[in-house]
Design a protein around this motif. Structure first.
Motif, PDB file in Angstrom:
ATOM      1  N   GLU A 185       4.283   0.462  -9.408  1.00 47.22           N
ATOM      2  CA  GLU A 185       4.510  -0.808 -10.090  1.00 47.22           C
ATOM      3  C   GLU A 185       5.156  -1.792  -9.142  1.00 47.22           C
ATOM      4  O   GLU A 185       6.191  -1.500  -8.529  1.00 47.22           O
ATOM      5  N   PHE A 186       4.537  -2.946  -9.012  1.00 46.08           N
ATOM      6  CA  PHE A 186       5.075  -4.016  -8.188  1.00 46.08           C
ATOM      7  C   PHE A 186       6.092  -4.800  -9.018  1.00 46.08           C
ATOM      8  O   PHE A 186       5.758  -5.347 -10.067  1.00 46.08           O
ATOM      9  N   PHE A 221       0.844  -1.192   0.000  1.00 46.88           N
ATOM     10  CA  PHE A 221       0.000   0.000   0.000  1.00 46.88           C
ATOM     11  C   PHE A 221       0.884   1.248   0.000  1.00 46.88           C
ATOM     12  O   PHE A 221       2.004   1.238   0.511  1.00 46.88           O
ATOM     13  N   TRP A 222       0.344   2.304  -0.549  1.00 42.74           N
ATOM     14  CA  TRP A 222       0.874   3.648  -0.342  1.00 42.74           C
ATOM     15  C   TRP A 222      -0.243   4.496   0.280  1.00 42.74           C
ATOM     16  O   TRP A 222      -1.376   4.515  -0.221  1.00 42.74           O
ATOM     17  N   PHE A 226       8.341  -1.322  -4.901  1.00 41.41           N
ATOM     18  CA  PHE A 226       6.969  -0.842  -5.120  1.00 41.41           C
ATOM     19  C   PHE A 226       7.041   0.678  -5.134  1.00 41.41           C
ATOM     20  O   PHE A 226       6.529   1.356  -4.252  1.00 41.41           O
ATOM     21  N   HIS A 227       7.686   1.237  -6.126  1.00 45.04           N
ATOM     22  CA  HIS A 227       7.919   2.677  -6.207  1.00 45.04           C
ATOM     23  C   HIS A 227       6.654   3.415  -6.647  1.00 45.04           C
ATOM     24  O   HIS A 227       5.909   2.956  -7.512  1.00 45.04           O
ATOM     25  N   LEU A 228       6.474   4.583  -6.081  1.00 44.38           N
ATOM     26  CA  LEU A 228       5.307   5.430  -6.370  1.00 44.38           C
ATOM     27  C   LEU A 228       5.719   6.523  -7.348  1.00 44.38           C
ATOM     28  O   LEU A 228       6.761   7.165  -7.150  1.00 44.38           O
ATOM     29  N   THR A 229       4.918   6.732  -8.377  1.00 38.66           N
ATOM     30  CA  THR A 229       5.247   7.745  -9.383  1.00 38.66           C
ATOM     31  C   THR A 229       4.023   8.587  -9.724  1.00 38.66           C
ATOM     32  O   THR A 229       2.881   8.180  -9.515  1.00 38.66           O
ATOM     33  N   LYS A 230       4.339   9.771 -10.257  1.00 40.44           N
ATOM     34  CA  LYS A 230       3.301  10.643 -10.797  1.00 40.44           C
ATOM     35  C   LYS A 230       3.959  11.457 -11.910  1.00 40.44           C
ATOM     36  O   LYS A 230       5.065  11.971 -11.714  1.00 40.44           O
ATOM     37  N   ALA A 288      -3.042  -6.938 -11.073  1.00 39.32           N
ATOM     38  CA  ALA A 288      -2.147  -6.273 -12.020  1.00 39.32           C
ATOM     39  C   ALA A 288      -0.952  -5.679 -11.291  1.00 39.32           C
ATOM     40  O   ALA A 288      -1.085  -5.127 -10.207  1.00 39.32           O
ATOM     41  N   THR A 289       0.225  -5.786 -11.890  1.00 42.82           N
ATOM     42  CA  THR A 289       1.433  -5.288 -11.238  1.00 42.82           C
ATOM     43  C   THR A 289       1.534  -3.775 -11.300  1.00 42.82           C
ATOM     44  O   THR A 289       2.214  -3.170 -10.473  1.00 42.82           O
TER      45      THR A 289
END
Lengths: 116, 118
Positions: free
Chosen positions: A66-67, A34-35, A74-78, A54-55
């Motif tokens: 993306e897992f 989770f984030w 499990f990096h978070l992007t925007k 889904a990854t």
């Protein structure tokens, strides 16, 4: 044993530029990830979650993660940061095979600052 | 639908005083949790409950007690407050993560209680 490491305690980006918040985890089982986001003086709010579907996971406010099992990340992007994205972000790993809450582990958090 | 609520929002205690923090949720969640948040340390689990009448220790339970007499309420007590318990306290709730198979295991958080012990 489960653990989660947020690789940056503070990230600063300019408005309109991409955001990358990094999270590595370790788990003996197939985890849920989770984030959460925490705005100043507020509680935590779920951004997105991965639960073995889904990854590439899409969340609220244009965020996605993306897992990558091979990299245990499990990096978070925007794609484009907005001033309202300034907040603290927490990566969380949970082992869904257990009912014990002690298997939910929080990262130490990454503070995201947005420059005008 | 209020979600998760916490009372009080702020409190200042003197060393040795006692107090109770109240958490309430209206989502019919089985699981409830108490965390404390300190700078640079993320959230640490104090106690949790997997259902009405049950409680269990988390990562940092010393100095705290809890009770879950009703499904919707989870109380956190400090019997004799110490300066080390100065922190922001968050309550959260969720469905049973095992029964939900993962998708339902996200936690819903209250707005927090800022406690200062002098």
């Amino acid at each position: 044993a489960q653990s989660v490491t947020q690789l940056d305690s503070h990230v600063s980006v300019s408005e309109g530029t991409p955001v990358l918040l990094r999270c590595n985890y370790s788990s003996s089982y197939s985890p849920s990830l989770f984030w959460y986001v925490q705005h100043p003086n507020k509680g935590l709010q779920l951004l997105l979650k991965y639960t073995s579907a889904a990854t590439l996971v899409k969340g609220i406010n244009g965020f996605e993660a993306e897992f990558k099992k091979s990299e245990t990340s499990f990096h978070l992007t925007k794609p484009s940061a907005h001033m309202s994205d300034a907040a603290e972000y927490f990566c969380v790993v949970s082992d869904p095979g257990y009912s014990s809450a002690s298997k939910i582990i929080f990262g130490s958090g990454t503070r995201l600052s947005i420059r005008p | 639908n209020a979600g998760v609520t916490q009372t009080p929002k702020f409190r200042v205690l003197k060393t040795g005083q006692s107090m109770t923090l109240l958490c309430a949720q209206d989502m019919n969640h089985e699981y409830m949790y108490w965390y404390r948040q300190d700078p640079g340390m993320g959230l640490r689990l104090i106690h949790y409950s997997v259902g009405e009448g049950t409680t269990a220790k988390g990562e940092v339970p010393d100095g705290y007690n809890v009770s879950r007499l009703k499904k919707q309420n989870f109380l956190l007590g400090l019997e004799s407050a110490a300066p080390s318990q100065t922190s922001v306290y968050f309550c959260a709730s969720s469905f049973n993560p095992r029964l939900a198979g993962g998708p339902g295991s996200e936690q819903y958080f209250g707005p927090g209680t800022r406690l200062t012990v002098t």
